[in-house]
Design a protein around this motif. Structure first.
Motif, mmCIF file in Angstrom:
data_model
loop_
_atom_site.group_PDB
_atom_site.id
_atom_site.type_symbol
_atom_site.label_atom_id
_atom_site.label_comp_id
_atom_site.label_asym_id
_atom_site.label_seq_id
_atom_site.Cartn_x
_atom_site.Cartn_y
_atom_site.Cartn_z
ATOM 1 N N TYR A 247 32.819 42.307 24.184
ATOM 2 C CA TYR A 247 32.363 41.742 25.459
ATOM 3 C C TYR A 247 33.408 40.800 26.053
ATOM 4 N N ILE A 248 34.029 39.989 25.210
ATOM 5 C CA ILE A 248 35.085 39.091 25.693
ATOM 6 C C ILE A 248 36.218 39.898 26.318
ATOM 7 N N GLY A 249 36.673 40.931 25.601
ATOM 8 C CA GLY A 249 37.761 41.748 26.123
ATOM 9 C C GLY A 249 37.380 42.485 27.395
ATOM 10 N N ALA A 250 36.175 43.054 27.414
ATOM 11 C CA ALA A 250 35.725 43.778 28.605
ATOM 12 C C ALA A 250 35.618 42.844 29.805
ATOM 13 N N ALA A 251 35.121 41.632 29.584
ATOM 14 C CA ALA A 251 34.994 40.668 30.678
ATOM 15 C C ALA A 251 36.364 40.254 31.207
ATOM 16 N N ILE A 252 37.316 40.039 30.303
ATOM 17 C CA ILE A 252 38.667 39.670 30.734
ATOM 18 C C ILE A 252 39.304 40.818 31.517
ATOM 19 N N GLY A 253 39.201 42.036 30.980
ATOM 20 C CA GLY A 253 39.788 43.184 31.662
ATOM 21 C C GLY A 253 39.153 43.447 33.011
ATOM 22 N N SER A 254 37.833 43.392 33.065
ATOM 23 C CA SER A 254 37.133 43.637 34.321
ATOM 24 C C SER A 254 37.473 42.575 35.365
ATOM 25 N N GLY A 255 37.507 41.321 34.932
ATOM 26 C CA GLY A 255 37.838 40.248 35.865
ATOM 27 C C GLY A 255 39.257 40.355 36.392
ATOM 28 N N LEU A 256 40.190 40.726 35.517
ATOM 29 C CA LEU A 256 41.583 40.873 35.945
ATOM 30 C C LEU A 256 41.733 42.035 36.917
ATOM 31 N N GLN A 257 41.070 43.152 36.631
ATOM 32 C CA GLN A 257 41.178 44.302 37.523
ATOM 33 C C GLN A 257 40.504 44.028 38.866
ATOM 34 N N ARG A 258 39.441 43.280 38.852
ATOM 35 C CA ARG A 258 38.762 42.944 40.106
ATOM 36 C C ARG A 258 39.684 42.144 41.020
ATOM 37 N N ARG A 259 40.472 41.265 40.445
ATOM 38 C CA ARG A 259 41.352 40.419 41.245
ATOM 39 C C ARG A 259 42.653 41.122 41.628
ATOM 40 N N LEU A 260 42.994 42.189 40.903
ATOM 41 C CA LEU A 260 44.237 42.921 41.174
ATOM 42 C C LEU A 260 43.936 44.395 41.444
ATOM 43 N N SER A 261 42.876 44.647 42.171
ATOM 44 C CA SER A 261 42.410 46.020 42.385
ATOM 45 C C SER A 261 43.412 46.871 43.157
#
Length: 238
Positions: free
Chosen positions: A130-144
């Motif tokens: 969950y930690i990794g998924a949240a970090i990855g999702s948040g990063l991709q959202r900001r750099l879509s």
């Protein structure tokens, strides 16, 4: 000629985007490895070590205290979210239009720390995913802008792979697990390399803090001969 130039430009653009995606996957892995190392240190080296030094009666009631704190964290910090961690990753992967909600992340992680730190029956892998998924999702959202529509969940998967890789100290296992759990047709072709990149970087980051000591050390050399190999082959066929 113009068509060839246009085609060449498209190939160059794809190559440049692929490099950017791999760099972002590596960043996801580094952030996840550090976050999982912090999570592991807080639970194992701080809270659980403290718990082991307490009286027997306190150890007996400690899991109940942890569950009470977890309920409070989910209710107030996570705004009533469920305790799901790895399940949340799977749900978000399969829903193209759904983003992993960042608001409950802190509450869920605090709930996991409280449960594990006070001796509750829970594994480390769920919170790590969950930690990794949240970090990855948040990063991709900001750099879509660096991702195509088909790669909408790429860093989500890379982050989950990084989480498993870190907590189990097994990069290949992390990548395969993150791709296999939410499996869909054709997902491996696009996401395997970013997942492997994130998993490798996460492993290196995690062991730089926690060392490379195996979780389950094996001593000696167990006997192995052709009979064992033949038995394994028969089991594989069956």
């Amino acid at each position: 000629m113009d068509h060839r130039r246009s085609r060449l430009g498209q190939i160059v653009a794809i190559g440049r985007r692929s490099q950017q995606v791999l760099v972002l996957s590596a960043i996801t892995g580094a952030l996840t490895g550090a976050a999982v190392a912090l999570f592991d240190w807080l639970v194992s080296d701080v809270m659980f070590d403290w718990l082991l030094r307490q009286s027997d009666w306190f150890k007996a009631v400690a899991p109940l205290i942890g569950l009470a704190l977890a309920v409070a964290a989910l209710r107030w910090l996570a705004r009533g979210a469920t305790p799901a961690t790895s399940d949340e990753y799977i749900r978000n992967f399969h829903d193209r239009h759904r983003r992993l909600d960042e608001r409950p992340v802190l509450g869920r992680i605090v709930a996991s720390v409280a449960t594990l730190g006070f001796g509750g029956a829970m594994g480390y892998e769920g919170p790590s995913i969950y930690i990794g998924a949240a970090i990855g999702s948040g990063l991709q959202r900001r750099l879509s802008r660096f991702f195509s529509r088909d790669d909408a969940k790429l860093l989500l998967v890379a982050g989950a792979a990084a989480g498993v890789s870190a907590i189990f100290k097994a990069p290949a296992t992390g990548a395969v697990f993150a791709l296999e759990v939410p499996y869909q047709d054709d997902v491996a072709r696009r996401m395997l390399l970013p997942a492997l990149t994130a998993a490798a970087v996460s492993y290196v980051t995690f062991v730089s803090f926690n060392g490379t000591t195996p979780l389950l050390p094996v001593r000696g050399a167990p006997p192995f001969d052709l009979r064992d190999l033949g038995g394994a082959a028969v089991l594989g066929v069956l």
